[in-house]
Scaffold this motif. Structure first.
Motif, PDB file in Angstrom:
ATOM      1  N   ARG A 110       0.837  -1.202   0.000  1.00 47.56           N
ATOM      2  CA  ARG A 110       0.000   0.000   0.000  1.00 47.56           C
ATOM      3  C   ARG A 110       0.869   1.249   0.000  1.00 47.56           C
ATOM      4  O   ARG A 110       0.546   2.245  -0.668  1.00 47.56           O
ATOM      5  N   ALA A 111       1.957   1.223   0.750  1.00 46.42           N
ATOM      6  CA  ALA A 111       2.859   2.374   0.771  1.00 46.42           C
ATOM      7  C   ALA A 111       3.470   2.597  -0.609  1.00 46.42           C
ATOM      8  O   ALA A 111       3.583   3.741  -1.074  1.00 46.42           O
ATOM      9  N   LEU A 112       3.858   1.505  -1.278  1.00 45.96           N
ATOM     10  CA  LEU A 112       4.422   1.630  -2.620  1.00 45.96           C
ATOM     11  C   LEU A 112       3.389   2.165  -3.604  1.00 45.96           C
ATOM     12  O   LEU A 112       3.705   2.988  -4.467  1.00 45.96           O
ATOM     13  N   ALA A 113       2.150   1.713  -3.485  1.00 44.72           N
ATOM     14  CA  ALA A 113       1.100   2.171  -4.393  1.00 44.72           C
ATOM     15  C   ALA A 113       0.818   3.660  -4.234  1.00 44.72           C
ATOM     16  O   ALA A 113       0.413   4.328  -5.188  1.00 44.72           O
ATOM     17  N   ARG A 114       1.048   4.178  -3.039  1.00 49.15           N
ATOM     18  CA  ARG A 114       0.796   5.603  -2.780  1.00 49.15           C
ATOM     19  C   ARG A 114       2.001   6.483  -3.113  1.00 49.15           C
ATOM     20  O   ARG A 114       1.884   7.704  -3.095  1.00 49.15           O
ATOM     21  N   TYR A 115       3.150   5.882  -3.404  1.00 53.58           N
ATOM     22  CA  TYR A 115       4.376   6.641  -3.585  1.00 53.58           C
ATOM     23  C   TYR A 115       4.309   7.493  -4.852  1.00 53.58           C
ATOM     24  O   TYR A 115       4.224   6.972  -5.965  1.00 53.58           O
ATOM     25  N   SER A 116       4.343   8.796  -4.699  1.00 52.17           N
ATOM     26  CA  SER A 116       4.209   9.702  -5.837  1.00 52.17           C
ATOM     27  C   SER A 116       5.466   9.742  -6.700  1.00 52.17           C
ATOM     28  O   SER A 116       5.413  10.180  -7.854  1.00 52.17           O
ATOM     29  N   ALA A 119       5.459   8.096 -10.496  1.00 53.43           N
ATOM     30  CA  ALA A 119       4.928   8.839 -11.642  1.00 53.43           C
ATOM     31  C   ALA A 119       5.918   9.873 -12.150  1.00 53.43           C
ATOM     32  O   ALA A 119       6.076  10.054 -13.366  1.00 53.43           O
ATOM     33  N   SER A 120       6.611  10.538 -11.235  1.00 54.05           N
ATOM     34  CA  SER A 120       7.555  11.573 -11.648  1.00 54.05           C
ATOM     35  C   SER A 120       8.772  10.996 -12.353  1.00 54.05           C
ATOM     36  O   SER A 120       9.515  11.715 -13.015  1.00 54.05           O
ATOM     37  N   ARG A 121       8.984   9.696 -12.231  1.00 56.14           N
ATOM     38  CA  ARG A 121      10.110   9.034 -12.889  1.00 56.14           C
ATOM     39  C   ARG A 121       9.676   8.177 -14.079  1.00 56.14           C
ATOM     40  O   ARG A 121      10.459   7.407 -14.621  1.00 56.14           O
ATOM     41  N   GLY A 122       8.418   8.295 -14.466  1.00 55.22           N
ATOM     42  CA  GLY A 122       7.963   7.618 -15.666  1.00 55.22           C
ATOM     43  C   GLY A 122       7.328   6.256 -15.463  1.00 55.22           C
ATOM     44  O   GLY A 122       7.155   5.498 -16.416  1.00 55.22           O
ATOM     45  N   PHE A 123       6.963   5.925 -14.200  1.00 58.06           N
ATOM     46  CA  PHE A 123       6.343   4.633 -13.906  1.00 58.06           C
ATOM     47  C   PHE A 123       4.911   4.861 -13.424  1.00 58.06           C
ATOM     48  O   PHE A 123       4.687   5.567 -12.446  1.00 58.06           O
ATOM     49  N   GLU A 124       3.966   4.240 -14.102  1.00 55.64           N
ATOM     50  CA  GLU A 124       2.550   4.373 -13.727  1.00 55.64           C
ATOM     51  C   GLU A 124       2.069   3.083 -13.076  1.00 55.64           C
ATOM     52  O   GLU A 124       2.113   2.016 -13.691  1.00 55.64           O
ATOM     53  N   VAL A 125       1.628   3.174 -11.825  1.00 58.29           N
ATOM     54  CA  VAL A 125       1.056   2.014 -11.151  1.00 58.29           C
ATOM     55  C   VAL A 125      -0.371   1.838 -11.658  1.00 58.29           C
ATOM     56  O   VAL A 125      -1.219   2.711 -11.473  1.00 58.29           O
ATOM     57  N   VAL A 126      -0.624   0.716 -12.320  1.00 57.89           N
ATOM     58  CA  VAL A 126      -1.920   0.516 -12.971  1.00 57.89           C
ATOM     59  C   VAL A 126      -2.764  -0.554 -12.303  1.00 57.89           C
ATOM     60  O   VAL A 126      -3.954  -0.692 -12.614  1.00 57.89           O
ATOM     61  N   ALA A 127      -2.180  -1.332 -11.382  1.00 60.58           N
ATOM     62  CA  ALA A 127      -2.951  -2.397 -10.733  1.00 60.58           C
ATOM     63  C   ALA A 127      -2.292  -2.791  -9.418  1.00 60.58           C
ATOM     64  O   ALA A 127      -1.075  -2.705  -9.270  1.00 60.58           O
ATOM     65  N   ILE A 140      -6.861   2.210  -2.837  1.00 58.56           N
ATOM     66  CA  ILE A 140      -5.579   2.842  -2.537  1.00 58.56           C
ATOM     67  C   ILE A 140      -5.446   3.990  -3.528  1.00 58.56           C
ATOM     68  O   ILE A 140      -5.093   3.793  -4.692  1.00 58.56           O
ATOM     69  N   GLY A 141      -5.760   5.194  -3.079  1.00 63.79           N
ATOM     70  CA  GLY A 141      -5.821   6.308  -4.017  1.00 63.79           C
ATOM     71  C   GLY A 141      -6.923   6.066  -5.027  1.00 63.79           C
ATOM     72  O   GLY A 141      -8.062   5.774  -4.660  1.00 63.79           O
ATOM     73  N   TRP A 142      -6.567   6.129  -6.327  1.00 58.76           N
ATOM     74  CA  TRP A 142      -7.575   5.906  -7.369  1.00 58.76           C
ATOM     75  C   TRP A 142      -7.684   4.432  -7.762  1.00 58.76           C
ATOM     76  O   TRP A 142      -8.549   4.058  -8.558  1.00 58.76           O
TER      77      TRP A 142
END
Length: 235
Positions: A110-116, A119-127, A140-142
């Protein structure tokens, strides 16, 4: 291989086919972070000494590391910050779209999924996946935590091409096998176990216990050195 004192002072095209040593490769993201911070401050040019200081390394090491990217720049002017940032980003594959699935929605997941910072480094958490029915369906967020039973379907639906394993050791290999069978070839594992994968699959293992042990070693050495210095001073 001989390395010029200031590779940024030579002009030329990108070197190709040169294998970058693991230690140098591990430092490139640090240089990229420093360069991007400079870009945010509208810095256009930087010397190797200034960039090395910002990255926390010696300038000779930085120059050697960047020499693997090729030779570029102008004597007395230094590195073009945006150009070197783009070169490192391209080398690290950050010009591609990386869609990340996190397997395991416990505290770490959950902490990793919330880590902003992803995205700023080009990685999008999609699932995000978990097997615990009490966690499946929570937000967890969206993102909504998906049932691990649906792993393969969701990986295909979200076009995931990278995964993070944040699961206990007992289930890590099984889940890793499923990821590989689903076509994921880049895996970051926090599980305290060595995963067996085919040669074409890249696995990076993060062992926080080992890292703490290494820190403890260095801390102990520092204490011993300090105690020795005090003993010599008292003589």
């Amino acid at each position: 291989m001989s390395v010029p004192d200031h590779p940024e002072t030579a002009s030329g095209t990108e070197e190709s086919g040169r294998k970058i040593p693991p230690a140098s490769l591990a430092r490139l993201p640090i240089y990229l972070r420093a360069l991007n911070a400079m870009l945010a401050d509208s810095v256009e040019r930087v010397s190797s000494e200034e960039l090395a200081e910002a990255a926390g390394v010696k300038s000779a090491m930085l120059r050697k590391d960047l020499s693997y990217l090729g030779s570029f720049g102008t004597r007395g002017v230094g590195y073009d910050v945006q150009f070197v940032s783009q070169k490192i980003s391209a080398l690290l594959g950050l010009s591609q779209e990386w869609r990340v699935a996190i397997v395991g929605a416990g505290n770490l997941g959950r902490a990793l999924a919330r880590y902003s910072g992803f995205a700023s480094r080009g990685f999008e958490v999609v699932a995000v996946f978990d097997a615990d029915e009490r966690i499946v369906g929570t937000r967890i967020g969206w993102l909504t935590v998906s049932n691990a039973d649906n792993l393969e379907f969701e990986l295909e639906r979200t076009q995931t091409n990278m995964a993070v394993l944040a699961v206990p050791a007992a289930v890590a290999q099984q889940l890793c096998d499923r990821l590989v069978a689903a076509g994921v070839t880049s895996i970051l594992s926090f599980a305290p176990v060595v995963l067996q994968v085919p040669p074409h699959v890249q696995v990076r293992k993060v062992d926080m216990g080992t890292e703490l042990q290494i820190l403890a070693y260095h801390a102990q050495r520092a204490q011993e050195t300090e105690s020795g210095s005090r003993a010599r001073s008292a003589q």
